[in-house]
Write an enzyme that holds these catalytic residues in place. Structure first.
Site, PDB file in Angstrom:
ATOM      1  N   ASN A 155      40.522  41.268  43.672  1.00 33.08           N
ATOM      2  CA  ASN A 155      40.708  42.530  42.947  1.00 33.08           C
ATOM      3  C   ASN A 155      39.499  43.461  43.015  1.00 33.08           C
ATOM      4  OD1 ASN A 155      39.220  41.017  41.123  1.00 33.08           O
ATOM      5  ND2 ASN A 155      40.213  41.922  39.343  1.00 33.08           N
ATOM      6  N   LYS A 178      32.742  32.810  50.652  1.00 32.50           N
ATOM      7  CA  LYS A 178      34.180  32.747  50.943  1.00 32.50           C
ATOM      8  C   LYS A 178      34.877  33.871  50.181  1.00 32.50           C
ATOM      9  CE  LYS A 178      37.976  31.303  49.229  1.00 32.50           C
ATOM     10  NZ  LYS A 178      38.944  32.210  49.866  1.00 32.50           N
ATOM     11  N   GLY A 231      37.125  34.524  39.435  1.00 27.63           N
ATOM     12  CA  GLY A 231      38.547  34.364  39.702  1.00 27.63           C
ATOM     13  C   GLY A 231      39.267  33.902  38.457  1.00 27.63           C
ATOM     14  N   SER A 232      40.345  33.188  38.659  1.00 28.69           N
ATOM     15  CA  SER A 232      41.205  32.805  37.536  1.00 28.69           C
ATOM     16  C   SER A 232      40.630  31.612  36.763  1.00 28.69           C
ATOM     17  CB  SER A 232      42.591  32.462  38.049  1.00 28.69           C
ATOM     18  OG  SER A 232      42.498  31.321  38.868  1.00 28.69           O
ATOM     19  N   ASN A 233      41.123  31.454  35.562  1.00 28.37           N
ATOM     20  CA  ASN A 233      40.639  30.343  34.736  1.00 28.37           C
ATOM     21  C   ASN A 233      41.023  28.980  35.294  1.00 28.37           C
ATOM     22  OD1 ASN A 233      40.230  32.619  32.914  1.00 28.37           O
ATOM     23  ND2 ASN A 233      39.584  30.996  31.526  1.00 28.37           N
ATOM     24  N   GLY A 236      38.653  28.291  38.120  1.00 29.50           N
ATOM     25  CA  GLY A 236      37.296  28.138  37.576  1.00 29.50           C
ATOM     26  C   GLY A 236      37.113  26.796  36.879  1.00 29.50           C
ATOM     27  N   GLU A 253      32.941  33.545  36.286  1.00 34.35           N
ATOM     28  CA  GLU A 253      33.423  34.782  35.652  1.00 34.35           C
ATOM     29  C   GLU A 253      34.935  34.778  35.795  1.00 34.35           C
ATOM     30  OE1 GLU A 253      31.772  36.736  33.864  1.00 34.35           O
ATOM     31  OE2 GLU A 253      29.738  36.183  34.438  1.00 34.35           O
ATOM     32  N   CYS A 287      39.861  42.397  35.656  1.00 36.68           N
ATOM     33  CA  CYS A 287      39.519  41.402  34.631  1.00 36.68           C
ATOM     34  C   CYS A 287      39.276  42.109  33.295  1.00 36.68           C
ATOM     35  CB  CYS A 287      38.303  40.611  35.047  1.00 36.68           C
ATOM     36  SG  CYS A 287      36.933  41.641  35.547  1.00 36.68           S
ATOM     37  N   GLU A 388      46.684  36.410  29.797  1.00 33.18           N
ATOM     38  CA  GLU A 388      46.383  37.429  30.812  1.00 33.18           C
ATOM     39  C   GLU A 388      47.617  37.657  31.683  1.00 33.18           C
ATOM     40  OE1 GLU A 388      43.625  36.531  34.116  1.00 33.18           O
ATOM     41  OE2 GLU A 388      42.539  38.351  33.553  1.00 33.18           O
TER      42      GLU A 388
HETATM   43  P1  NAP Z   1      41.836  32.894  42.050  1.00 36.27           P
HETATM   44  O1  NAP Z   1      43.199  32.599  42.534  1.00 36.27           O
HETATM   45  O2  NAP Z   1      41.189  31.922  41.148  1.00 36.27           O
HETATM   46  O3  NAP Z   1      40.957  33.086  43.389  1.00 36.27           O
HETATM   47  C1  NAP Z   1      39.599  33.459  43.344  1.00 36.27           C
HETATM   48  C2  NAP Z   1      38.900  32.890  44.551  1.00 36.27           C
HETATM   49  O4  NAP Z   1      38.876  31.454  44.440  1.00 36.27           O
HETATM   50  C3  NAP Z   1      39.607  33.190  45.881  1.00 36.27           C
HETATM   51  O5  NAP Z   1      38.638  33.395  46.872  1.00 36.27           O
HETATM   52  C4  NAP Z   1      40.378  31.914  46.121  1.00 36.27           C
HETATM   53  O6  NAP Z   1      40.718  31.672  47.458  1.00 36.27           O
HETATM   54  C5  NAP Z   1      39.391  30.881  45.630  1.00 36.27           C
HETATM   55  N1  NAP Z   1      39.964  29.577  45.325  1.00 36.27           N
HETATM   56  C6  NAP Z   1      41.254  29.278  45.025  1.00 36.27           C
HETATM   57  N2  NAP Z   1      41.396  27.941  44.840  1.00 36.27           N
HETATM   58  C7  NAP Z   1      40.181  27.381  45.023  1.00 36.27           C
HETATM   59  C8  NAP Z   1      39.682  26.042  44.960  1.00 36.27           C
HETATM   60  N3  NAP Z   1      40.461  25.008  44.664  1.00 36.27           N
HETATM   61  N4  NAP Z   1      38.378  25.836  45.199  1.00 36.27           N
HETATM   62  C9  NAP Z   1      37.550  26.879  45.477  1.00 36.27           C
HETATM   63  N5  NAP Z   1      37.971  28.155  45.567  1.00 36.27           N
HETATM   64  C10 NAP Z   1      39.257  28.421  45.324  1.00 36.27           C
HETATM   65  O7  NAP Z   1      41.761  34.301  41.336  1.00 36.27           O
HETATM   66  P2  NAP Z   1      42.377  35.682  41.839  1.00 36.27           P
HETATM   67  O8  NAP Z   1      43.835  35.676  41.599  1.00 36.27           O
HETATM   68  O9  NAP Z   1      41.877  35.976  43.212  1.00 36.27           O
HETATM   69  O10 NAP Z   1      41.654  36.718  40.874  1.00 36.27           O
HETATM   70  C11 NAP Z   1      42.204  37.157  39.667  1.00 36.27           C
HETATM   71  C12 NAP Z   1      41.472  36.524  38.506  1.00 36.27           C
HETATM   72  O11 NAP Z   1      40.096  36.811  38.595  1.00 36.27           O
HETATM   73  C13 NAP Z   1      41.931  37.072  37.166  1.00 36.27           C
HETATM   74  O12 NAP Z   1      42.066  36.026  36.250  1.00 36.27           O
HETATM   75  C14 NAP Z   1      40.780  37.981  36.773  1.00 36.27           C
HETATM   76  O13 NAP Z   1      40.661  38.196  35.386  1.00 36.27           O
HETATM   77  C15 NAP Z   1      39.623  37.257  37.336  1.00 36.27           C
HETATM   78  N6  NAP Z   1      38.474  38.147  37.517  1.00 36.27           N
HETATM   79  C16 NAP Z   1      37.405  37.988  36.685  1.00 36.27           C
HETATM   80  C17 NAP Z   1      36.302  38.833  36.788  1.00 36.27           C
HETATM   81  C18 NAP Z   1      35.109  38.660  35.886  1.00 36.27           C
HETATM   82  O14 NAP Z   1      34.042  39.115  36.261  1.00 36.27           O
HETATM   83  N7  NAP Z   1      35.240  38.040  34.727  1.00 36.27           N
HETATM   84  C19 NAP Z   1      36.304  39.844  37.753  1.00 36.27           C
HETATM   85  C20 NAP Z   1      37.413  39.978  38.579  1.00 36.27           C
HETATM   86  C21 NAP Z   1      38.492  39.114  38.459  1.00 36.27           C
HETATM   87  P3  NAP Z   1      42.036  32.270  48.149  1.00 36.27           P
HETATM   88  O15 NAP Z   1      41.529  33.218  49.118  1.00 36.27           O
HETATM   89  O16 NAP Z   1      42.722  31.117  48.778  1.00 36.27           O
HETATM   90  O17 NAP Z   1      42.864  32.918  47.092  1.00 36.27           O
END
Ligand code: NAP
Length: 497
Positions: A155, A178, A231-233, A236, A253, A287, A388
């Site tokens: 995002n 990555k 990324g997502s909870n 994380g 985060e 986020c 969320e």
């Molecule tokens: P996500 O599905 O958790 O993916 C985030 C990253 O993690 C991607 O690069 C993803 O790879 C990778 N990933 C997925 N599974 C993994 C694993 N098992 N081991 C290591 N890495 C892995 O999150 P998203 O859907 O991209 O992002 C949306 C979320 O991010 C929302 O919950 C949002 O609130 C949060 N966010 C938080 C902040 C903050 O600063 N607090 C800022 C922006 C977004 P892939 O390329 O395979 O998907």
């Protein structure tokens, strides 16, 4: 159009300063049009091993460069980004869907971060402090951690990467990054910029591929000493437990359930503007997106009417068109999740005032669009007011008092961002004290962070670290305490004084 901006049809990994092709790849789809933008490599654990080996060697040399010299590279990165701002912004809109004005803002955030962190090259302050013994000197200094692993979401494909990689690099680390598979172009472009800016080979390495393959291999790699993840909870939490097993430092985060509080003494026109920008910007896929409005009952109806009137003016479509205000939803999983929450909200008894449906006709037929949505009469415990949604859906929760507003704001598991609209200075100061979030806005929406302040959240949003600001350096450095005894004799602390 992408091919006129991007000279390749398939991206390559960037390892040790070389562009390394991968056997398998996947199409990256423009969510606004359904067209393939580029092919992204799907790498594996072996590629991660190669990148880490190279990064480890490169880091030893890089750490010996004086920090102000390391910073020179970041200045050059910032200038190149500035020159390419429009091209980067257009590519960002094509891979991510956010409207061009927001894409420009995101690229600007990266430029700001480059110059800010370059300045840190001449600070990176430690402390000097008196020693308790005579003829003894004491200080604390920052040391690089070594090889750092950065995992970023789709995002904010460039801003978040700069929040993490720029402090890591200026502090003397090497990076294995990555990026999200959905949005790899910004990573490719940033790697090219690092190359042109003269960053020594191997200090920045980009490995594309799925989180379950590349991300997991990074998390489990012995030579990656810190993981910085956004990324997502769910992801994380799983990364944190794996890092915990290895006693590996991890900065997380994650999600948010951010609220705008509108008190009865608020400037309602200003509040409406703040809500629209925070709730529907990036189609609510931030986020820090506002997904709850906690409104005093005295102004609830007035606010609803004003919001509905302004929501009608929102233009939805391909964000490359300057007149569009709300872009598409990133992928089908995101769309399905949003739709499921519409049903959940209706089932819980919230009243749907606007939107609530996918738009797939006429100009919206080839992309993935969801109508800006407003629920009202939600209660604080409803799932639409707790979880969320990550889409253009906002729920109004009426309250009777300031105290109740604060309680509702704090009554969720997340703690990223909050906002209050009021003209009462006493309430302003109470709110900034009592709102349990990492970011608080007064008379502004829930988004709009500036890079020199710490970014992150309390409770379920994070694990106590911060991105951006000088605080980001804490993630990528170890503190070292140094004692220099110039007395010529052995002096024992706590014993000889
Ligand atoms: P996500 O599905 O958790 O993916 C985030 C990253 O993690 C991607 O690069 C993803 O790879 C990778 N990933 C997925 N599974 C993994 C694993 N098992 N081991 C290591 N890495 C892995 O999150 P998203 O859907 O991209 O992002 C949306 C979320 O991010 C929302 O919950 C949002 O609130 C949060 N966010 C938080 C902040 C903050 O600063 N607090 C800022 C922006 C977004 P892939 O390329 O395979 O998907």
């Amino acid at each position: 159009m992408t091919q006129t901006l991007l000279e390749v049809k398939k991206l390559s990994n960037f390892i040790g300063g070389e562009w390394v092709e991968s056997d398998s790849s996947k199409a990256v789809i423009n969510p606004a049009t359904g067209e393939t933008v580029v092919e992204v490599p799907l790498s594996n654990a072996k590629t991660v091993d190669q990148a880490v080996d190279i990064a480890k060697k490169a880091q030893k040399e890089w750490a010996l460069e004086p920090a102000p010299m390391r910073a020179e590279v970041l200045y050059r990165v910032g200038y190149i980004m500035k020159e390419r701002k429009e091209r980067l912004s257009q590519l960002l809109t094509m891979e991510n869907g956010k409207v061009i004005e927001e894409a420009r803002g995101e690229v600007q955030e990266g430029i700001d971060m480059a110059f800010y962190m370059a300045g840190e090259g001449r600070r990176l302050f430690g402390n000097t402090t008196p020693a308790e013994l005579k003829d003894k000197f004491a200080m604390s200094v920052r040391s690089p951690v070594g090889v750092v692993g950065i995992i970023t979401p789709w995002n904010f494909p460039i801003a978040i990467a700069t929040w993490k990689s720029f402090p890591a690099i200026v502090a003397g680390n090497a990076v294995v990054w990555k990026p999200a598979t959905e949005t790899p172009i910004m990573a490719y472009e940033l790697a090219k910029i690092f190359e042109e800016a003269g960053l020594p080979k191997g200090v920045m390495n980009v490995v594309f591929g799925a989180g379950s393959a590349v991300g997991d291999a990074m998390v489990n790699h012995d030579d990656i000493r810190v993981i910085s993840f956004t990324g997502s909870n769910d992801t994380g939490r799983s990364i944190a437990s794996k890092c915990g097993e290895q006693l590996k430092k991890v900065s997380l985060e994650m999600g948010g359930k951010n609220a705008v509080i509108v008190m009865e003494d608020a400037d309602l026109n200003l509040a409406v503007e703040g809500i629209l920008w925070s709730a529907f910007g990036t189609s609510g896929q931030r986020c820090t997106a506002c997904s709850r409005v906690i409104v005093h009952e005295d102004v609830k109806e007035d606010l609803e009417n004003r919001l509905l009137a302004e929501m009608k003016k929102l233009t939805i479509g391909n964000g490359l068109d300057e007149s569009i205000k709300v872009g598409p939803i990133i992928n089908q999983a995101g769309m399905d999740k949003i739709k499921s929450y519409i049903e959940i909200g209706k089932g819980e008894g919230a009243k749907l005032l606007a939107g609530g449906y996918e738009m797939n006709e006429g100009p919206h037929k080839n992309g993935r669009y969801f109508a800006p949505t407003l629920f009202t009469d939600a209660t604080a415990d409803m799932r639409i007011a707790q979880e969320e949604i990550f889409g253009p859906v906002v729920s109004l929760v009426p309250v009777k008092s300031f105290e109740e507003a604060i309680e509702v704001n704090n009554g969720v598991t997340y703690g990223l961002s909050s906002s209050i609209f009021t003209s009462d200075v006493n309430r302003v100061f109470k709110a900034q004290r009592d709102l349990d979030t990492g970011i608080v806005y007064v008379n502004a929406g829930t988004t709009g962070a500036e890079i020199h302040l710490p970014f992150g959240g309390t409770k379920g949003t994070g694990n106590g670290h911060r991105d951006s600001g000088v605080q980001a350096l804490d993630v990528f450095t170890e503190w070292k305490a140094v004692y220099v005894d110039f007395s010529g004799k052995l002096q024992r602390a706590q014993i000889d004084n």
